[in-house]
Design an enzyme around this catalytic site. Structure first.
Site, PDB file in Angstrom:
ATOM      1  N   ASP A 192      -0.136   5.132   1.036  1.00  0.00           N
ATOM      2  CA  ASP A 192      -0.378   6.084   2.129  1.00  0.00           C
ATOM      3  C   ASP A 192      -0.388   5.383   3.479  1.00  0.00           C
ATOM      4  O   ASP A 192      -1.196   4.482   3.729  1.00  0.00           O
ATOM      5  CB  ASP A 192      -1.722   6.781   1.924  1.00  0.00           C
ATOM      6  CG  ASP A 192      -1.744   7.634   0.673  1.00  0.00           C
ATOM      7  OD1 ASP A 192      -1.141   8.724   0.705  1.00  0.00           O
ATOM      8  OD2 ASP A 192      -2.343   7.204  -0.326  1.00  0.00           O
TER       9      ASP A 192
ATOM     10  N   ASP B  11       0.882  -1.158   0.000  1.00  0.00           N
ATOM     11  CA  ASP B  11       0.000   0.000   0.000  1.00  0.00           C
ATOM     12  C   ASP B  11       0.925   1.214   0.000  1.00  0.00           C
ATOM     13  O   ASP B  11       2.141   1.080   0.214  1.00  0.00           O
ATOM     14  CB  ASP B  11      -0.886  -0.042   1.254  1.00  0.00           C
ATOM     15  CG  ASP B  11      -1.680   1.237   1.445  1.00  0.00           C
ATOM     16  OD1 ASP B  11      -2.350   1.655   0.478  1.00  0.00           O
ATOM     17  OD2 ASP B  11      -1.618   1.830   2.536  1.00  0.00           O
TER      18      ASP B  11
ATOM     19  N   ASP C  17      -1.514  -0.895   5.958  1.00  0.00           N
ATOM     20  CA  ASP C  17      -1.685  -0.298   7.280  1.00  0.00           C
ATOM     21  C   ASP C  17      -3.139  -0.204   7.733  1.00  0.00           C
ATOM     22  O   ASP C  17      -3.413   0.396   8.766  1.00  0.00           O
ATOM     23  CB  ASP C  17      -1.082   1.109   7.293  1.00  0.00           C
ATOM     24  CG  ASP C  17      -1.893   2.082   6.434  1.00  0.00           C
ATOM     25  OD1 ASP C  17      -2.139   1.757   5.259  1.00  0.00           O
ATOM     26  OD2 ASP C  17      -2.287   3.140   6.946  1.00  0.00           O
TER      27      ASP C  17
END
Length: 227
Positions: A12, A10, A177
């Site tokens: 961000d 991922d 995250d």
């Protein structure tokens, strides 16, 4: 040639702490359209599904509590357009790499691990950020929210990227995250490594993961088990 291991990241909150610049862009848009601004923590929780969802949730929550009638889609579309424009022009003001990320990418490259990015950020923004922050050359493919006709948590966001990279989904790991990343990995049936303190308001205990890390320092020890 099929790689011995593929790692999908991922963006961000995983590779890059983009929260400061996303907060700046988000609140710029809110102020311009006459809506209340939000705190960094509130905005971080909205990042995982992309700009459209971020603005949609903000507008919807405001509309429910403050106003009775609003042309939601029309205003939302204008807000998203302004967000993407402003953010694109201010994409690397305060954003920085997550601790240990660069060294981990170097290690992966040396070990011939294939790497790609699966993000719900628009593709051109993701590519631009990766270039400006100096890590774009590590990745064989970058898929954003608008690369395909679907995005995370749809498993195809991951599986299509692996196929394009000539990898093997059975030899793939996802690092992210949030619950969006976790669900994507689960849907694609790949191991998931979760970074703590991600861009989500969901508790770690509510996210399905195989490994939990604070940052990228020492992650090589976990990855060696998959080589």
């Amino acid at each position: 040639m099929t790689q011995k291991l593929t790692i999908l990241f991922d963006l961000d909150g995983t590779l890059v702490d983009t929260a400061p610049d996303l907060v700046l862009a988000h609140n710029h848009v809110m102020q311009k359209f006459g809506f209340p601004t939000k705190s960094p923590n509130e905005i971080k929780a909205l990042v995982g599904m992309g700009a459209g969802t971020m603005m949609g949730k903000t507008l919807w929550n405001y509309a429910k509590s403050e106003i009775k009638s609003i042309k939601e889609k029309d205003i939302k579309d204008k807000m998203v357009k302004e967000f993407v424009k402003f953010y694109g022009n201010n994409i690397l003001v305060e954003s920085k790499l997550i601790t240990g990320a660069k060294d981990f990418l170097v290690w992966c490259k040396k070990n011939k691990i294939s790497m790609g990015v699966c993000t719900n950020k628009q593709e051109h923004l993701a590519v631009d950020l990766l270039k400006k922050i100096g890590i774009s050359d590590f990745f064989e493919y970058v898929a954003g929210s608008n690369t395909f006709n679907f995005c995370k948590p749809d498993a195809r966001h991951l599986t299509n990227v692996v196929e394009i990279m000539d990898g093997d989904i059975k030899k793939t790991i996802m690092i992210g995250d949030s619950e969006v990343d976790g669900k994507s990995a689960e849907n694609a049936s790949v191991p998931f490594i979760l970074l703590e303190d991600g861009y989500t308001d969901v508790k770690v205990s509510e996210i399905k993961y195989d490994h939990l890390i604070k940052d990228f320092i020492g992650l090589e020890k976990i990855i060696k088990n998959y080589l």
